[in-house]
Motif scaffolding. Structure first.
Motif, PDB file in Angstrom:
ATOM      1  N   ALA A   3     -11.972   3.474  19.688  1.00  0.00           N
ATOM      2  CA  ALA A   3     -11.125   3.980  20.772  1.00  0.00           C
ATOM      3  C   ALA A   3      -9.670   3.572  20.581  1.00  0.00           C
ATOM      4  CB  ALA A   3     -11.647   3.475  22.115  1.00  0.00           C
ATOM      5  N   ASN A   4      -9.426   2.491  19.805  1.00  0.00           N
ATOM      6  CA  ASN A   4      -8.067   1.994  19.607  1.00  0.00           C
ATOM      7  C   ASN A   4      -7.393   2.545  18.357  1.00  0.00           C
ATOM      8  OD1 ASN A   4      -8.187   0.319  21.922  1.00  0.00           O
ATOM      9  ND2 ASN A   4      -9.340  -1.221  20.770  1.00  0.00           N
ATOM     10  N   THR A   5      -8.094   3.357  17.592  1.00  0.00           N
ATOM     11  CA  THR A   5      -7.511   3.928  16.381  1.00  0.00           C
ATOM     12  C   THR A   5      -6.318   4.819  16.728  1.00  0.00           C
ATOM     13  OG1 THR A   5      -9.653   3.902  15.253  1.00  0.00           O
ATOM     14  CG2 THR A   5      -7.960   5.365  14.358  1.00  0.00           C
ATOM     15  N   LYS A   6      -5.219   4.599  16.022  1.00  0.00           N
ATOM     16  CA  LYS A   6      -4.014   5.365  16.333  1.00  0.00           C
ATOM     17  C   LYS A   6      -3.487   6.178  15.160  1.00  0.00           C
ATOM     18  CE  LYS A   6      -2.427   2.053  19.818  1.00  0.00           C
ATOM     19  NZ  LYS A   6      -1.343   1.123  20.218  1.00  0.00           N
ATOM     20  N   ASP A   7      -3.904   5.832  13.954  1.00  0.00           N
ATOM     21  CA  ASP A   7      -3.317   6.422  12.751  1.00  0.00           C
ATOM     22  C   ASP A   7      -4.435   6.972  11.871  1.00  0.00           C
ATOM     23  OD1 ASP A   7      -1.676   7.105  10.696  1.00  0.00           O
ATOM     24  OD2 ASP A   7      -1.097   5.067  10.145  1.00  0.00           O
ATOM     25  N   ILE A   8      -4.626   8.302  11.878  1.00  0.00           N
ATOM     26  CA  ILE A   8      -5.711   8.936  11.145  1.00  0.00           C
ATOM     27  C   ILE A   8      -5.130   9.916  10.127  1.00  0.00           C
ATOM     28  CG2 ILE A   8      -7.791  10.370  11.316  1.00  0.00           C
ATOM     29  CD1 ILE A   8      -7.942   9.482  14.290  1.00  0.00           C
ATOM     30  N   TRP A   9      -5.620   9.820   8.891  1.00  0.00           N
ATOM     31  CA  TRP A   9      -5.189  10.734   7.837  1.00  0.00           C
ATOM     32  C   TRP A   9      -6.392  11.494   7.309  1.00  0.00           C
ATOM     33  CZ3 TRP A   9      -0.223  11.255   5.494  1.00  0.00           C
ATOM     34  CH2 TRP A   9       0.762  10.413   6.031  1.00  0.00           C
ATOM     35  N   LEU A  10      -6.280  12.800   7.218  1.00  0.00           N
ATOM     36  CA  LEU A  10      -7.296  13.637   6.590  1.00  0.00           C
ATOM     37  C   LEU A  10      -6.764  14.049   5.219  1.00  0.00           C
ATOM     38  CD1 LEU A  10      -8.368  16.696   5.858  1.00  0.00           C
ATOM     39  CD2 LEU A  10     -10.002  15.072   6.789  1.00  0.00           C
ATOM     40  N   ILE A  11      -7.473  13.637   4.168  1.00  0.00           N
ATOM     41  CA  ILE A  11      -7.011  13.886   2.805  1.00  0.00           C
ATOM     42  C   ILE A  11      -8.142  14.519   2.003  1.00  0.00           C
ATOM     43  CG2 ILE A  11      -6.167  12.815   0.684  1.00  0.00           C
ATOM     44  CD1 ILE A  11      -4.963  10.594   2.502  1.00  0.00           C
ATOM     45  N   ALA A  12      -7.872  15.670   1.401  1.00  0.00           N
ATOM     46  CA  ALA A  12      -8.902  16.366   0.631  1.00  0.00           C
ATOM     47  C   ALA A  12      -8.241  17.439  -0.223  1.00  0.00           C
ATOM     48  CB  ALA A  12      -9.947  16.981   1.569  1.00  0.00           C
ATOM     49  N   CYS A  13      -9.072  18.259  -0.870  1.00  0.00           N
ATOM     50  CA  CYS A  13      -8.580  19.339  -1.728  1.00  0.00           C
ATOM     51  C   CYS A  13      -9.327  20.635  -1.417  1.00  0.00           C
ATOM     52  CB  CYS A  13      -8.806  19.000  -3.204  1.00  0.00           C
ATOM     53  SG  CYS A  13      -8.064  17.465  -3.771  1.00  0.00           S
ATOM     54  N   GLY A  14      -8.637  21.762  -1.620  1.00  0.00           N
ATOM     55  CA  GLY A  14      -9.287  23.060  -1.552  1.00  0.00           C
ATOM     56  C   GLY A  14     -10.049  23.326  -0.266  1.00  0.00           C
ATOM     57  N   THR A  15     -11.264  23.844  -0.432  1.00  0.00           N
ATOM     58  CA  THR A  15     -12.121  24.171   0.709  1.00  0.00           C
ATOM     59  C   THR A  15     -12.352  22.967   1.612  1.00  0.00           C
ATOM     60  OG1 THR A  15     -13.288  26.063  -0.249  1.00  0.00           O
ATOM     61  CG2 THR A  15     -14.505  24.743   1.309  1.00  0.00           C
ATOM     62  N   ALA A  33      -3.786  10.405  19.620  1.00  0.00           N
ATOM     63  CA  ALA A  33      -3.744   9.662  18.360  1.00  0.00           C
ATOM     64  C   ALA A  33      -2.870  10.401  17.354  1.00  0.00           C
ATOM     65  CB  ALA A  33      -5.158   9.495  17.801  1.00  0.00           C
ATOM     66  N   ASN A  34      -2.251   9.642  16.455  1.00  0.00           N
ATOM     67  CA  ASN A  34      -1.459  10.242  15.388  1.00  0.00           C
ATOM     68  C   ASN A  34      -2.410  10.727  14.296  1.00  0.00           C
ATOM     69  OD1 ASN A  34       1.095   9.598  16.555  1.00  0.00           O
ATOM     70  ND2 ASN A  34       0.841   7.490  15.867  1.00  0.00           N
ATOM     71  N   VAL A  35      -2.430  12.028  14.074  1.00  0.00           N
ATOM     72  CA  VAL A  35      -3.343  12.610  13.101  1.00  0.00           C
ATOM     73  C   VAL A  35      -2.528  13.400  12.075  1.00  0.00           C
ATOM     74  CG1 VAL A  35      -5.452  13.948  12.759  1.00  0.00           C
ATOM     75  CG2 VAL A  35      -5.003  12.890  14.981  1.00  0.00           C
ATOM     76  N   PHE A  36      -2.755  13.089  10.809  1.00  0.00           N
ATOM     77  CA  PHE A  36      -1.998  13.728   9.734  1.00  0.00           C
ATOM     78  C   PHE A  36      -2.971  14.361   8.732  1.00  0.00           C
ATOM     79  CE2 PHE A  36       0.057   9.848  11.193  1.00  0.00           C
ATOM     80  CZ  PHE A  36       1.297  10.298  11.619  1.00  0.00           C
ATOM     81  N   THR A  37      -2.553  15.461   8.130  1.00  0.00           N
ATOM     82  CA  THR A  37      -3.343  16.060   7.062  1.00  0.00           C
ATOM     83  C   THR A  37      -2.478  16.138   5.811  1.00  0.00           C
ATOM     84  OG1 THR A  37      -2.699  18.323   7.628  1.00  0.00           O
ATOM     85  CG2 THR A  37      -4.695  17.450   8.673  1.00  0.00           C
TER      86      THR A  37
END
Length: 222
Positions: A3-15, A33-37
């Motif tokens: 519940a305290n997570t504030k910094d999330i990164w989604l990292i992947a390739c293609g599909t 929350a801060n969410v980045f891709t």
């Protein structure tokens, strides 16, 4: 994810990246929350932003995607926590991650990833729904509605395919004669458009690209 997570990164390739982007659109709509891709191959300029408070979520069907592996080794050195979604439980990426979730799509029969895309979306949606619920950013009723909609996907898909089979076949015949295709979409549908364009070029070698619907008039229409 807590519940305290504030910094999330989604990292992947293609599909896998498009599957993650689609799920991130849910977080961006409901969460503070801060969410980045970021595409794994484009991550290097952002590496300095990662620290021990960062949670990295990555998707890889094979669990061996080279660009993704390179990023994971970097973020581990920076103290980040890693959650991986793979279709291979004993892969390099699953072993590097602090938590690996097997999407259980089993073996792909086609050249292009299909089952893995759908399974990744559903699994990550479930993860993000639990995250939103733990932060009280969606209500129990909203959570229940999302779960019901996910459970209804097989039935809804069959209905759509049966009702549109003739139109789908007619569209396929039309596309077969074309050399180029443009996919349009808005918001989360733009992400689906990108996945559709990728699938068409991957399978048919027809040049295809996705454009946000609102951007068509800003250059591409020419």
């Amino acid at each position: 994810l807590t519940a305290n997570t504030k910094d999330i990164w989604l990292i992947a390739c293609g599909t896998s990246y498009f599957a993650g982007e689609l799920c991130v659109s849910l977080l961006n709509k409901y969460s503070k929350a801060n969410v980045f891709t970021c595409l794994a191959s484009e991550f290097e300029p952002f590496a300095h932003k990662i620290n021990e408070n960062s949670v990295i979520i990555t998707i890889s069907q094979s669990g061996e995607t080279a660009d993704t592996l390179s990023v994971l080794k970097e973020v581990l050195l920076r103290g980040a926590k890693i959650i991986s979604l793979t279709n291979a439980s004993y892969s390099t990426i699953s072993n590097l991650a602090h938590l690996n979730i097997d999407i259980k799509a089993k073996k792909e029969r086609a050249v292009a990833s299909t089952k893995a895309f759908s399974s990744s979306v559903i699994v990550l949606y479930l993860v993000f729904l639990s995250f939103l619920k733990s932060r009280q950013e969606i209500s129990q009723n909203e959570y229940n509605t999302f779960i019901k909609d996910l459970k209804d996907i097989p039935k809804t898909t069959n209905i759509v395919i049966n009702q549109l089979k003739a139109q789908i076949e007619k569209l396929a015949e039309l596309l077969f004669k074309k050399e180029k295709a443009i996919f349009l979409g808005k918001y989360s549908n733009y992400i689906i458009a990108k996945e559709g364009a990728l699938k068409l070029k991957e399978i048919t070698y027809i040049h295809s690209e996705a454009i946000p619907a609102g951007e068509l008039k800003h250059g591409p229409l020419a």
